[in-house]
Design a protein around this motif. Structure first.
Motif, mmCIF file in Angstrom:
data_model
loop_
_atom_site.group_PDB
_atom_site.id
_atom_site.type_symbol
_atom_site.label_atom_id
_atom_site.label_comp_id
_atom_site.label_asym_id
_atom_site.label_seq_id
_atom_site.Cartn_x
_atom_site.Cartn_y
_atom_site.Cartn_z
ATOM 1 N N ALA A 1 22.358 36.309 58.940
ATOM 2 C CA ALA A 1 23.685 35.665 58.841
ATOM 3 C C ALA A 1 23.991 34.405 58.387
ATOM 4 N N ASP A 2 22.515 33.771 58.074
ATOM 5 C CA ASP A 2 22.787 32.643 57.298
ATOM 6 C C ASP A 2 23.002 32.936 55.804
ATOM 7 N N VAL A 3 22.132 33.844 55.414
ATOM 8 C CA VAL A 3 22.599 34.363 53.791
ATOM 9 C C VAL A 3 23.885 34.663 53.778
ATOM 10 N N ILE A 4 24.452 35.636 54.678
ATOM 11 C CA ILE A 4 25.747 36.000 54.326
ATOM 12 C C ILE A 4 26.846 34.973 54.510
ATOM 13 N N ALA A 5 26.654 33.990 55.510
ATOM 14 C CA ALA A 5 27.402 32.795 55.308
ATOM 15 C C ALA A 5 27.560 31.943 54.130
ATOM 16 N N ARG A 6 26.365 32.009 53.350
ATOM 17 C CA ARG A 6 26.584 31.492 52.141
ATOM 18 C C ARG A 6 27.272 32.298 51.103
ATOM 19 N N GLN A 7 27.094 33.714 51.212
ATOM 20 C CA GLN A 7 27.679 34.611 50.319
ATOM 21 C C GLN A 7 29.232 34.592 50.422
ATOM 22 N N VAL A 8 29.707 34.473 51.709
ATOM 23 C CA VAL A 8 31.329 34.476 51.820
ATOM 24 C C VAL A 8 31.931 33.475 51.052
ATOM 25 N N VAL A 9 31.140 32.391 50.906
ATOM 26 C CA VAL A 9 31.807 31.152 49.974
ATOM 27 C C VAL A 9 31.426 31.080 48.774
ATOM 28 N N GLU A 10 30.810 32.042 48.240
ATOM 29 C CA GLU A 10 30.399 31.913 46.756
ATOM 30 C C GLU A 10 31.442 31.616 45.784
ATOM 31 N N PRO A 11 31.436 30.780 44.802
ATOM 32 C CA PRO A 11 32.416 30.771 43.653
ATOM 33 C C PRO A 11 32.958 31.896 43.220
ATOM 34 N N GLY A 12 34.351 31.995 43.435
ATOM 35 C CA GLY A 12 34.939 33.278 42.802
ATOM 36 C C GLY A 12 35.433 33.977 44.137
ATOM 37 N N THR A 13 35.370 33.585 45.479
ATOM 38 C CA THR A 13 35.821 34.257 46.622
ATOM 39 C C THR A 13 37.164 33.701 46.926
ATOM 40 N N SER A 14 38.022 34.419 47.520
ATOM 41 C CA SER A 14 39.149 33.798 48.032
ATOM 42 C C SER A 14 38.880 33.020 49.051
ATOM 43 N N THR A 15 37.901 33.034 49.747
ATOM 44 C CA THR A 15 37.468 32.090 50.883
ATOM 45 C C THR A 15 37.354 30.752 50.521
ATOM 46 N N LEU A 16 36.536 30.762 49.402
ATOM 47 C CA LEU A 16 36.205 29.335 48.791
ATOM 48 C C LEU A 16 37.595 28.767 48.344
ATOM 49 N N LEU A 17 38.460 29.530 47.773
ATOM 50 C CA LEU A 17 39.841 28.912 47.340
ATOM 51 C C LEU A 17 40.637 28.415 48.747
ATOM 52 N N ALA A 18 40.539 29.197 49.736
ATOM 53 C CA ALA A 18 41.206 28.764 50.828
ATOM 54 C C ALA A 18 40.634 27.398 51.288
ATOM 55 N N ILE A 19 39.419 27.304 51.152
ATOM 56 C CA ILE A 19 38.673 26.190 51.853
ATOM 57 C C ILE A 19 39.143 24.821 50.762
ATOM 58 N N VAL A 20 39.142 25.230 49.747
ATOM 59 C CA VAL A 20 39.597 24.215 48.671
ATOM 60 C C VAL A 20 41.206 23.770 48.776
ATOM 61 N N ASP A 21 41.749 24.828 48.963
ATOM 62 C CA ASP A 21 43.288 24.634 49.493
ATOM 63 C C ASP A 21 43.521 23.654 50.710
ATOM 64 N N HIS A 22 42.724 23.946 51.718
ATOM 65 C CA HIS A 22 42.825 23.151 52.796
ATOM 66 C C HIS A 22 42.324 21.891 52.946
#
Ligand code: ATP
Length: 201
Positions: free
Chosen positions: A33-54
């Motif tokens: 789960a720790d590895v996956i938690a890092r993968q979902v916020v890798e550069p290029g993901t929409s998740t990272l964009l949402a975090i930066v937006d917030h």
């Protein structure tokens, strides 16, 4: 789907030592789960964009990856921001865990997660195993491994579910106060048990 065992334990308890052993000597597929938690916020993901937006650009390091330390600090001081971040990340992490567990082809599969009970990820597995050590050993080992201060380790510990509650919830418990050899011997026994459960599942 194959039979699934969830492994948990606090910071520095020996989860990685246990899962490395099962992967390397028993060829068990490990979903981390720790590895996956890092993968979902890798550069290029929409998740990272949402975090930066917030949170703003300051949540990124110069190389464009997430500044975890900064983010940890932010949510440590704000329950509302913590909730926002978790409601974004936890469903994504959960989806990916389910997808990887579905693909597993070993005799049984392991989900290793520091927050197995806290995030209801225990509902994704058939059986749970707690790697258990007293808090003082957790702090010593985490500090030795990560160059953390005692205070930092204690702060992380304070955010995790109490050892007693995890002990009550887990189906199986390994005491990892002793040597690595003693850890491996306990894992050998449980491995045989899990093969039996998997067989009859
Ligand atoms: P985290 O959640 O913080 O990533 P973890 O539960 O994965 O921690 P490990 O990294 O497996 O914990 O163990 C923490 C440290 O303690 C590591 O350096 C590991 O090699 C060591 N360790 C684990 N078990 C033992 C043991 N029985 N004897 C000695 N050292 C151990």
């Amino acid at each position: 789907m194959v039979y699934k065992v969830g492994i948990t334990g606090g910071i520095g308890s020996g989860k990685t030592a246990a899962t490395d052993y099962l992967a390397n000597t028993k060829q068990i597929v490990i979903v981390d789960a720790d590895v996956i938690a890092r993968q979902v916020v890798e550069p290029g993901t929409s998740t990272l964009l949402a975090i930066v937006d917030h949170f703003g650009e300051q949540v990124l390091l110069e190389n464009g990856t997430l500044n975890r330390q900064y983010l940890r600090q932010l949510i440590f001081n704000s329950p509302a921001e913590k909730k926002w971040l978790e409601s974004l990340l936890h469903p994504l992490i959960r989806q990916q865990i389910i997808a990887e567990l579905k693909q597993a082809t070993s005799a049984y599969a392991v989900l290793v997660s520091p927050l197995l009970f806290e995030t209801d990820q225990h509902l994704l597995v058939d059986r749970t195993l707690l790697i258990d050590v007293p808090e003082s050993v957790q702090i010593d080992r985490a500090c030795q491994r990560d160059n953390m201060t005692k205070e930092q380790a204690q702060r992380i510990l304070a955010t995790q579910m109490s050892q007693e509650e995890k002990q009550q919830r887990a189906d199986d418990i390994i005491n990892n106060q002793g040597s690595l050899q003693q850890l491996y011997a306990q894992l050998d026994q449980l491995h045989q048990q899990y093969l039996g459960f998997a067989h009859h599942d």
